[in-house]
Design a protein around this motif. Structure first.
Motif, PDB file in Angstrom:
ATOM      1  N   GLY A  49      44.318  10.014   2.449  1.00 44.56           N
ATOM      2  CA  GLY A  49      43.249  10.285   1.509  1.00 44.56           C
ATOM      3  C   GLY A  49      41.855  10.363   2.110  1.00 44.56           C
ATOM      4  O   GLY A  49      40.912  10.753   1.413  1.00 44.56           O
ATOM      5  N   GLN A  50      41.698  10.012   3.374  1.00 49.87           N
ATOM      6  CA  GLN A  50      40.386  10.115   4.022  1.00 49.87           C
ATOM      7  C   GLN A  50      39.983  11.578   4.115  1.00 49.87           C
ATOM      8  O   GLN A  50      40.831  12.466   4.193  1.00 49.87           O
ATOM      9  CB  GLN A  50      40.435   9.513   5.429  1.00 49.87           C
ATOM     10  N   VAL A  51      38.699  11.826   4.112  1.00 53.78           N
ATOM     11  CA  VAL A  51      38.176  13.177   4.303  1.00 53.78           C
ATOM     12  C   VAL A  51      37.447  13.181   5.639  1.00 53.78           C
ATOM     13  O   VAL A  51      36.516  12.410   5.851  1.00 53.78           O
ATOM     14  CB  VAL A  51      37.241  13.589   3.154  1.00 53.78           C
ATOM     15  N   ILE A  52      37.916  14.032   6.548  1.00 53.47           N
ATOM     16  CA  ILE A  52      37.357  14.131   7.895  1.00 53.47           C
ATOM     17  C   ILE A  52      36.901  15.562   8.112  1.00 53.47           C
ATOM     18  O   ILE A  52      37.717  16.485   8.058  1.00 53.47           O
ATOM     19  CB  ILE A  52      38.392  13.719   8.957  1.00 53.47           C
ATOM     20  N   GLY A  53      35.624  15.731   8.347  1.00 54.60           N
ATOM     21  CA  GLY A  53      35.092  17.076   8.550  1.00 54.60           C
ATOM     22  C   GLY A  53      35.367  18.010   7.396  1.00 54.60           C
ATOM     23  O   GLY A  53      35.520  19.203   7.582  1.00 54.60           O
ATOM     24  N   GLY A  54      35.479  17.451   6.195  1.00 55.39           N
ATOM     25  CA  GLY A  54      35.757  18.254   5.016  1.00 55.39           C
ATOM     26  C   GLY A  54      37.230  18.450   4.723  1.00 55.39           C
ATOM     27  O   GLY A  54      37.599  18.966   3.679  1.00 55.39           O
ATOM     28  N   ALA A  55      38.098  18.035   5.638  1.00 54.51           N
ATOM     29  CA  ALA A  55      39.546  18.180   5.450  1.00 54.51           C
ATOM     30  C   ALA A  55      40.142  16.868   4.945  1.00 54.51           C
ATOM     31  O   ALA A  55      39.751  15.788   5.383  1.00 54.51           O
ATOM     32  CB  ALA A  55      40.221  18.577   6.753  1.00 54.51           C
ATOM     33  N   THR A  56      41.081  16.966   4.037  1.00 52.56           N
ATOM     34  CA  THR A  56      41.748  15.792   3.482  1.00 52.56           C
ATOM     35  C   THR A  56      42.952  15.428   4.334  1.00 52.56           C
ATOM     36  O   THR A  56      43.764  16.288   4.691  1.00 52.56           O
ATOM     37  CB  THR A  56      42.207  16.066   2.042  1.00 52.56           C
ATOM     38  N   VAL A  57      43.069  14.126   4.639  1.00 52.32           N
ATOM     39  CA  VAL A  57      44.189  13.626   5.434  1.00 52.32           C
ATOM     40  C   VAL A  57      45.348  13.265   4.515  1.00 52.32           C
ATOM     41  O   VAL A  57      45.169  12.555   3.521  1.00 52.32           O
ATOM     42  CB  VAL A  57      43.784  12.391   6.264  1.00 52.32           C
ATOM     43  N   HIS A  58      46.534  13.777   4.860  1.00 49.62           N
ATOM     44  CA  HIS A  58      47.771  13.453   4.150  1.00 49.62           C
ATOM     45  C   HIS A  58      48.694  12.749   5.125  1.00 49.62           C
ATOM     46  O   HIS A  58      48.973  13.284   6.201  1.00 49.62           O
ATOM     47  CB  HIS A  58      48.440  14.720   3.621  1.00 49.62           C
ATOM     48  N   ALA A  59      49.164  11.567   4.770  1.00 53.61           N
ATOM     49  CA  ALA A  59      50.052  10.793   5.637  1.00 53.61           C
ATOM     50  C   ALA A  59      51.475  10.870   5.103  1.00 53.61           C
ATOM     51  O   ALA A  59      51.704  10.810   3.895  1.00 53.61           O
ATOM     52  CB  ALA A  59      49.595   9.340   5.696  1.00 53.61           C
ATOM     53  N   ARG A  60      52.415  10.996   6.011  1.00 56.06           N
ATOM     54  CA  ARG A  60      53.827  10.996   5.652  1.00 56.06           C
ATOM     55  C   ARG A  60      54.601  10.124   6.625  1.00 56.06           C
ATOM     56  O   ARG A  60      54.389  10.181   7.832  1.00 56.06           O
ATOM     57  CB  ARG A  60      54.419  12.409   5.666  1.00 56.06           C
ATOM     58  N   CYS A  61      55.506   9.329   6.063  1.00 57.23           N
ATOM     59  CA  CYS A  61      56.379   8.475   6.865  1.00 57.23           C
ATOM     60  C   CYS A  61      57.673   9.233   7.132  1.00 57.23           C
ATOM     61  O   CYS A  61      58.351   9.676   6.199  1.00 57.23           O
ATOM     62  CB  CYS A  61      56.669   7.182   6.111  1.00 57.23           C
ATOM     63  N   LEU A  62      57.989   9.396   8.402  1.00 62.40           N
ATOM     64  CA  LEU A  62      59.207  10.119   8.782  1.00 62.40           C
ATOM     65  C   LEU A  62      60.341   9.142   9.033  1.00 62.40           C
ATOM     66  O   LEU A  62      60.132   8.075   9.621  1.00 62.40           O
ATOM     67  CB  LEU A  62      58.953  10.943  10.045  1.00 62.40           C
ATOM     68  N   PRO A  63      61.543   9.514   8.623  1.00 64.50           N
ATOM     69  CA  PRO A  63      62.699   8.673   8.919  1.00 64.50           C
ATOM     70  C   PRO A  63      63.023   8.725  10.412  1.00 64.50           C
ATOM     71  O   PRO A  63      62.646   9.667  11.110  1.00 64.50           O
ATOM     72  CB  PRO A  63      63.825   9.294   8.089  1.00 64.50           C
ATOM     73  N   THR A  64      63.704   7.715  10.870  1.00 62.40           N
ATOM     74  CA  THR A  64      64.059   7.650  12.293  1.00 62.40           C
ATOM     75  C   THR A  64      65.495   8.099  12.511  1.00 62.40           C
ATOM     76  O   THR A  64      66.283   7.437  13.180  1.00 62.40           O
ATOM     77  CB  THR A  64      63.847   6.230  12.847  1.00 62.40           C
ATOM     78  N   THR A  65      65.829   9.258  11.949  1.00 61.38           N
ATOM     79  CA  THR A  65      67.142   9.855  12.167  1.00 61.38           C
ATOM     80  C   THR A  65      66.937  11.261  12.711  1.00 61.38           C
ATOM     81  O   THR A  65      65.924  11.907  12.415  1.00 61.38           O
ATOM     82  CB  THR A  65      67.950   9.937  10.861  1.00 61.38           C
ATOM     83  N   PHE A  66      67.890  11.729  13.498  1.00 64.32           N
ATOM     84  CA  PHE A  66      67.761  13.052  14.105  1.00 64.32           C
ATOM     85  C   PHE A  66      67.669  14.159  13.063  1.00 64.32           C
ATOM     86  O   PHE A  66      66.918  15.112  13.228  1.00 64.32           O
ATOM     87  CB  PHE A  66      68.920  13.332  15.069  1.00 64.32           C
ATOM     88  N   ALA A  67      68.402  14.054  11.976  1.00 65.46           N
ATOM     89  CA  ALA A  67      68.357  15.083  10.940  1.00 65.46           C
ATOM     90  C   ALA A  67      67.206  14.847   9.973  1.00 65.46           C
ATOM     91  O   ALA A  67      66.590  15.797   9.484  1.00 65.46           O
ATOM     92  CB  ALA A  67      69.672  15.126  10.177  1.00 65.46           C
ATOM     93  N   GLY A  68      66.908  13.594   9.698  1.00 70.00           N
ATOM     94  CA  GLY A  68      65.914  13.268   8.686  1.00 70.00           C
ATOM     95  C   GLY A  68      64.486  13.578   9.073  1.00 70.00           C
ATOM     96  O   GLY A  68      63.705  14.071   8.251  1.00 70.00           O
ATOM     97  N   ALA A  69      64.112  13.293  10.309  1.00 74.78           N
ATOM     98  CA  ALA A  69      62.718  13.486  10.728  1.00 74.78           C
ATOM     99  C   ALA A  69      62.301  14.961  10.671  1.00 74.78           C
ATOM    100  O   ALA A  69      61.262  15.277  10.069  1.00 74.78           O
ATOM    101  CB  ALA A  69      62.482  12.895  12.106  1.00 74.78           C
ATOM    102  N   PRO A  70      63.066  15.878  11.256  1.00 73.20           N
ATOM    103  CA  PRO A  70      62.649  17.282  11.179  1.00 73.20           C
ATOM    104  C   PRO A  70      62.604  17.808   9.746  1.00 73.20           C
ATOM    105  O   PRO A  70      61.712  18.578   9.391  1.00 73.20           O
ATOM    106  CB  PRO A  70      63.698  18.024  12.001  1.00 73.20           C
ATOM    107  N   ALA A  71      63.540  17.383   8.915  1.00 74.46           N
ATOM    108  CA  ALA A  71      63.563  17.838   7.523  1.00 74.46           C
ATOM    109  C   ALA A  71      62.342  17.322   6.763  1.00 74.46           C
ATOM    110  O   ALA A  71      61.711  18.068   6.008  1.00 74.46           O
ATOM    111  CB  ALA A  71      64.847  17.392   6.835  1.00 74.46           C
ATOM    112  N   ALA A  72      62.001  16.060   6.960  1.00 71.37           N
ATOM    113  CA  ALA A  72      60.841  15.481   6.284  1.00 71.37           C
ATOM    114  C   ALA A  72      59.551  16.133   6.773  1.00 71.37           C
ATOM    115  O   ALA A  72      58.637  16.397   5.982  1.00 71.37           O
ATOM    116  CB  ALA A  72      60.794  13.974   6.505  1.00 71.37           C
TER     117      ALA A  72
END
Length: 83
Positions: free
Chosen positions: A46-69
């Motif tokens: 939610g931070q705004v840096i240089g006018g851009a909004t930051v979106h954070a996402r938690c990735l799973p620690t699985t070989f298939a899950g991380a790329p899909a997320a």
């Protein structure tokens, strides 16, 4: 989206108004209660840096899950910068 390499990594944040930055971290693994990478990413949500909004996402620690997320987050936010 082109990937930035070290020599080309300069981003002109002055042109990012209204755009998105995606920052990712990983879920805890190996019996740990937290993963510092996700804690840092989450703290920037939610931070705004240089006018851009930051979106954070938690990735799973699985070989298939991380790329899909990651692909899902890229499709949703269409970020200008991915960290």
């Amino acid at each position: 989206m082109p990937y930035l390499t070290a020599p080309d990594a300069a981003v002109d944040f002055g042109t990012m108004a209204g755009m998105s930055i995606l920052i990712t971290g990983f879920e805890p693994f190996g019996g740990e209660a937290i993963n510092p990478s996700w804690e840092v990413a989450r703290s920037l949500q939610g931070q705004v840096i240089g006018g851009a909004t930051v979106h954070a996402r938690c990735l799973p620690t699985t070989f298939a899950g991380a790329p899909a997320a990651l692909a899902s987050a890229l499709a949703v936010f269409r970020p200008r910068c991915v960290i």
